[in-house]
Design an enzyme around this catalytic site. Sequence first.
Site, short mmCIF file in Angstrom:
data_model
loop_
_atom_site.label_atom_id
_atom_site.label_comp_id
_atom_site.label_asym_id
_atom_site.label_seq_id
_atom_site.Cartn_x
_atom_site.Cartn_y
_atom_site.Cartn_z
N HIS A 1 -5.14 -48.62 -42.36
CA HIS A 1 -5.90 -47.75 -43.28
C HIS A 1 -7.39 -47.97 -43.00
O HIS A 1 -7.85 -47.74 -41.89
CB HIS A 1 -5.46 -48.11 -44.70
CG HIS A 1 -5.91 -47.18 -45.78
ND1 HIS A 1 -6.49 -45.97 -45.57
CD2 HIS A 1 -5.84 -47.31 -47.15
CE1 HIS A 1 -6.77 -45.38 -46.73
NE2 HIS A 1 -6.39 -46.18 -47.70
N HIS B 1 -2.05 -40.04 -37.66
CA HIS B 1 -2.26 -39.86 -39.10
C HIS B 1 -0.98 -39.36 -39.74
O HIS B 1 -0.25 -38.58 -39.12
CB HIS B 1 -3.40 -38.86 -39.37
CG HIS B 1 -3.94 -38.99 -40.75
ND1 HIS B 1 -3.37 -38.35 -41.82
CD2 HIS B 1 -4.97 -39.72 -41.24
CE1 HIS B 1 -4.03 -38.68 -42.92
NE2 HIS B 1 -5.00 -39.51 -42.60
N ASP C 1 -11.38 -42.89 -38.30
CA ASP C 1 -11.82 -44.25 -37.97
C ASP C 1 -12.14 -44.44 -36.49
O ASP C 1 -12.70 -45.46 -36.11
CB ASP C 1 -10.73 -45.26 -38.36
CG ASP C 1 -10.57 -45.35 -39.86
OD1 ASP C 1 -11.60 -45.55 -40.53
OD2 ASP C 1 -9.45 -45.22 -40.36
N1 CMC Z 1 -0.62 -45.67 -31.23
C1 CMC Z 1 0.59 -45.56 -30.65
N2 CMC Z 1 1.65 -44.96 -31.22
C2 CMC Z 1 1.47 -44.46 -32.46
C3 CMC Z 1 0.24 -44.54 -33.13
C4 CMC Z 1 -0.83 -45.17 -32.47
N3 CMC Z 1 -2.03 -45.27 -33.07
N4 CMC Z 1 0.36 -43.98 -34.34
C5 CMC Z 1 1.62 -43.55 -34.44
N5 CMC Z 1 2.30 -43.84 -33.31
C6 CMC Z 1 3.69 -43.48 -33.00
C7 CMC Z 1 4.67 -44.37 -33.75
O1 CMC Z 1 5.00 -45.52 -33.00
C8 CMC Z 1 5.84 -43.43 -33.94
O2 CMC Z 1 6.51 -43.35 -32.71
P1 CMC Z 1 8.14 -43.16 -32.68
O3 CMC Z 1 8.38 -41.81 -33.32
O4 CMC Z 1 8.51 -43.24 -31.25
O5 CMC Z 1 8.71 -44.28 -33.51
C9 CMC Z 1 5.17 -42.09 -34.17
O6 CMC Z 1 3.90 -42.16 -33.50
C10 CMC Z 1 4.93 -41.76 -35.65
O7 CMC Z 1 4.12 -42.79 -36.19
P2 CMC Z 1 4.37 -43.49 -37.60
O8 CMC Z 1 3.89 -44.90 -37.55
O9 CMC Z 1 5.79 -43.26 -38.03
O10 CMC Z 1 3.42 -42.62 -38.53
P3 CMC Z 1 2.90 -43.00 -39.97
O11 CMC Z 1 2.57 -41.72 -40.61
O12 CMC Z 1 3.86 -43.90 -40.65
O13 CMC Z 1 1.57 -43.87 -39.70
C11 CMC Z 1 -0.69 -44.37 -39.14
C12 CMC Z 1 0.31 -43.30 -39.63
C13 CMC Z 1 -2.09 -43.85 -39.32
C14 CMC Z 1 -0.52 -45.64 -40.00
C15 CMC Z 1 -0.40 -44.68 -37.65
O14 CMC Z 1 -0.62 -43.51 -36.88
C16 CMC Z 1 -1.25 -45.84 -37.13
O15 CMC Z 1 -0.86 -46.99 -37.28
N6 CMC Z 1 -2.43 -45.53 -36.52
C17 CMC Z 1 -3.32 -46.57 -36.06
C18 CMC Z 1 -4.13 -47.11 -37.22
C19 CMC Z 1 -5.18 -46.11 -37.69
O16 CMC Z 1 -5.92 -45.54 -36.90
N7 CMC Z 1 -5.28 -45.96 -39.02
C20 CMC Z 1 -6.27 -45.09 -39.66
C21 CMC Z 1 -5.64 -43.89 -40.29
S1 CMC Z 1 -6.82 -42.62 -40.75
C22 CMC Z 1 -7.83 -43.25 -41.97
C23 CMC Z 1 -7.16 -43.92 -43.09
O17 CMC Z 1 -6.24 -43.38 -43.71
O18 CMC Z 1 -7.56 -45.02 -43.41
#
Ligand code: CMC
Length: 428
Positions: free
Chosen positions: A261, A302, A360
Amino acid sequence: MGDTPRVTLRLPNGETLELDVETARLGQDVIAIAPLLQHDVFAYDPGFLATASCQSAITYIDGEAGVLLHRGYPIEELAEHCSYLSVSYLLMHGELPDQARLDTYVDDILQRTPVRDNLKRIVQSFPQDAHPMSILGAALYGMAGLYHSEIDIQDETTRYHIACQMIAKMPTLVALCHRHNLGQELIEPQPEFGYVENFLYMLSGERPDPKLAEAVDKLLILHADHEQNASTATVRVCASSDTNPFAALASGIGSLWGPAHGGANEAVLNMLEEIGSVDSIEEYIERAADSSDPFRLMGFGHRVYKNFDPRALIIRGRCEEMLAMTGQADNGLFQLALRLAEIARQNDYFIERNLYPNVDFYSGIIMSALNLPKTMFPLIFALGRCAGWLSHWNEMIVQGYRISRPRQLYVGQERRSVPAQVGQPKRI
Ligand code: CMC
């Protein structure tokens, strides 16, 4: 039968149940599932992927189209024409303030920027190298201690004063955390400098270039609200027990801190430094795309945006301006970030999963141009998001609410008896 759209659900016990569909003004409609309770069955949705936890009129996101509206206004227009304080007023009150209202609001905030010595002592009680998010969280609990008995959250005027108090004190507390980490004294606020200029002044002791203050003002607007994100949802859940509002906001700090986050901006800079050069980008993209490797590209992906994050586009533009302004136009980390985004966007893994740079990804670069250490980045996010937390808290109270209390799918042991021979502590 009225006009309410309904869905029919076949339950595990063979019964059928009619559920109302509530219509959204924009975006997805929702199925009202509370009647499930009377049939001894619950909905199961870990991570709330398909669950609306409340009604809200504050922010709308269309993740497919990359649209973000606050009270109906596009984020691009708000960032272009408004100040952070006007946007915080808009979020809380539903309309942009006219000049007279804005003047009163700004006065109500600026006069509250000083903090009591008790709060300074809380900050000073931390080790100098403590992460500033931990100090900020403690300072907000300190606020709960200072402002508790006289608070009637059902009173509208009280809620307005709480919001002013919080928006006013956040920059002072954030600056206090920073100065403590540096081993330096707090610089007392100078309200006559205005909200953002005063904040930057309290960080460094120098009055900033107004253009720099403007860039930070825009950064705060871009972080001001984002509907039911983890920290806002946390604030709402926490506040639903009627707790002290400053304690509810402190819970938001805890949630925001995580690298998935608001801690992502700090994590992005760590990642860019680790990648080091354009030559290593491919290696890190491959690692991110390898499901057996826990590495993720920070600042990518996201839950809601599946096309692009409009805030990231605005921030990228602001980043260029800010770096040019501070004489860092050839900033290596920014060039590396641009190239990383370009290469990731051509990679099948990122294309198939709709992973784009989020807010971010570039914001940390702006913050490092302010000479802030990485650990301070989530605090800048918190400073901006404070407006959203307060608006959602206020909306929840105005609407009426019940304590947030999710249920569970139990997968543990069935009932059993404690064995006769069970270990005992030497003392109880
Ligand atoms: N790098 C590599 N793979 C990713 C990433 C990433 N940054 N983000 C998502 N994925 C993959 C994930 O492994 C999954 O793959 P599979 O379908 O093969 O299992 C797929 O994409 C869907 O991801 P998810 O984790 O199920 O998606 P989510 O909605 O639960 O999580 C998130 C969203 C933002 C937590 C995640 O994308 C992440 O960890 N991003 C990196 C951290 C980040 O930049 N966070 C800031 C978010 S924006 C500002 C805020 O809200 O604070």
